[in-house]
Design a protein around this motif. Structure first.
Motif, PDB file in Angstrom:
ATOM      1  N   ASN A  74       4.117  -4.252   3.217  1.00 15.21           N
ATOM      2  CA  ASN A  74       4.707  -5.562   3.474  1.00 15.21           C
ATOM      3  C   ASN A  74       6.137  -5.648   2.950  1.00 15.21           C
ATOM      4  O   ASN A  74       6.947  -6.424   3.456  1.00 15.21           O
ATOM      5  N   SER A  75       6.428  -4.833   1.937  1.00 12.39           N
ATOM      6  CA  SER A  75       7.767  -4.847   1.346  1.00 12.39           C
ATOM      7  C   SER A  75       8.711  -3.832   1.992  1.00 12.39           C
ATOM      8  O   SER A  75       9.841  -3.670   1.543  1.00 12.39           O
ATOM      9  N   GLY A  76       8.204  -3.109   2.993  1.00 15.91           N
ATOM     10  CA  GLY A  76       9.103  -2.263   3.766  1.00 15.91           C
ATOM     11  C   GLY A  76       8.835  -0.770   3.726  1.00 15.91           C
ATOM     12  O   GLY A  76       9.495  -0.005   4.429  1.00 15.91           O
ATOM     13  N   LEU A  77       7.872  -0.315   2.911  1.00 14.07           N
ATOM     14  CA  LEU A  77       7.563   1.113   2.899  1.00 14.07           C
ATOM     15  C   LEU A  77       6.799   1.468   4.172  1.00 14.07           C
ATOM     16  O   LEU A  77       5.849   0.785   4.548  1.00 14.07           O
ATOM     17  N   SER A  78       7.227   2.528   4.839  1.00 14.34           N
ATOM     18  CA  SER A  78       6.697   2.803   6.179  1.00 14.34           C
ATOM     19  C   SER A  78       5.406   3.610   6.179  1.00 14.34           C
ATOM     20  O   SER A  78       4.674   3.588   7.166  1.00 14.34           O
ATOM     21  N   SER A  79       5.117   4.333   5.103  1.00 10.78           N
ATOM     22  CA  SER A  79       3.981   5.248   5.136  1.00 10.78           C
ATOM     23  C   SER A  79       3.192   5.201   3.829  1.00 10.78           C
ATOM     24  O   SER A  79       3.744   5.455   2.761  1.00 10.78           O
ATOM     25  N   VAL A  80       1.915   4.856   3.936  1.00  8.91           N
ATOM     26  CA  VAL A  80       1.005   4.889   2.793  1.00  8.91           C
ATOM     27  C   VAL A  80      -0.282   5.579   3.244  1.00  8.91           C
ATOM     28  O   VAL A  80      -0.816   5.267   4.308  1.00  8.91           O
TER      29      VAL A  80
END
Length: 255
Positions: free
Chosen positions: A234-240
């Motif tokens: 939600n804060s902008g990290l594209s890959s988890v």
């Protein structure tokens, strides 16, 4: 295995890898070779780790009771001393030693080092000496990465007046990844991702995760894992990704 394309980027991208305490025992040379491969492809690696089994063993040895609430260890004043000495004094140097033996330059850190993880109480009445991260000293991490050294961060935070706080390992990994604007966050655990009705899922979305939590398929320690993953996305990290020691598991995708 999770793969990343080698594109020879002008600025090295960062991958935050969180090692769960249950995965730390019995890691193989093949596992550490994955880290070397990522480094050779131009990625900086930052490792965070917990140490639940080692902490449980020491708490039992000292006859200190401990409970878990919402996936978070309720930590008394007695217990925080055990958490601090176990993670900083035993688990962290042990992991650093294994990395160094595998040919990976690494250095151990915790929240006290350069106020790396400036923290405050999460909820003293509910969780005791458990913290939430207010600020990450990214300059310290960047300096180490620029010199080819892998930071290995124990999940112990510190208040500005020097109080140690126990912080959920997935929360630390998420906060570090966000602060560094990392290319990816890998949550390494002892299971191959999210399992629904006996089957591991290759992919998941935020709406599916919410549904699975409501239906009781996701519970216990997996809850802070997926919540941390959703927070950083939600804060902008594209890959988890939630993966096992082979770096195989569930990729969490945006809707």
């Amino acid at each position: 295995m999770t793969t990343f394309k080698s594109t020879h980027p002008t600025a090295r991208k960062k991958i935050v890898i969180k090692l769960g305490g249950s995965t730390l025992e019995g890691l193989t040379k093949a596992f550490y070779s994955n880290f070397k491969d990522l480094q050779q492809k131009g990625f900086d690696i930052i490792i965070t780790h917990g140490g639940g089994p080692a902490i449980n063993k020491e708490l039992e040895k000292q006859h200190i009771s401990s409970t878990v609430l919402n996936g978070i260890r309720v930590t008394s004043e007695e217990a925080i001393e055990v958490v601090k000495t176990t993670l900083i004094g035993k688990v962290n140097p042990g992991l650093v030693s294994e990395l160094n033996q595998a040919g990976i330059k690494a250095i151990g850190l915790n929240g006290f080092d350069g106020l790396l993880l400036e923290s405050e109480f999460l909820d003293l009445n509910t969780y005791g000496f458990v913290g939430k991260v207010k600020n990450v000293n990214t300059q310290l991490i960047e300096t180490l990465c620029d010199n080819g050294i892998v930071p290995v961060i124990a999940c112990v935070g510190a208040t500005t007046d020097g109080q140690a706080l126990n912080i959920n390992g997935d929360t630390v990994a998420s906060e570090v990844a966000l602060a560094l604007n990392a290319a990816s966050l890998l949550l390494v655990t002892d299971v191959s991702g999210i399992r629904i009705e006996g089957e591991y899922q290759k992919e998941a979305t935020p709406s599916l995760i919410d549904q699975w939590i409501q239906e009781g398929y996701i519970y216990g320690g997996m809850i802070p894992k997926v919540q941390g993953a959703l927070q950083v996305m939600n804060s902008g990290l594209s890959s988890v990704q939630i993966v096992d020691e082979r770096l195989i598991g569930t990729a969490i995708l945006s809707e």
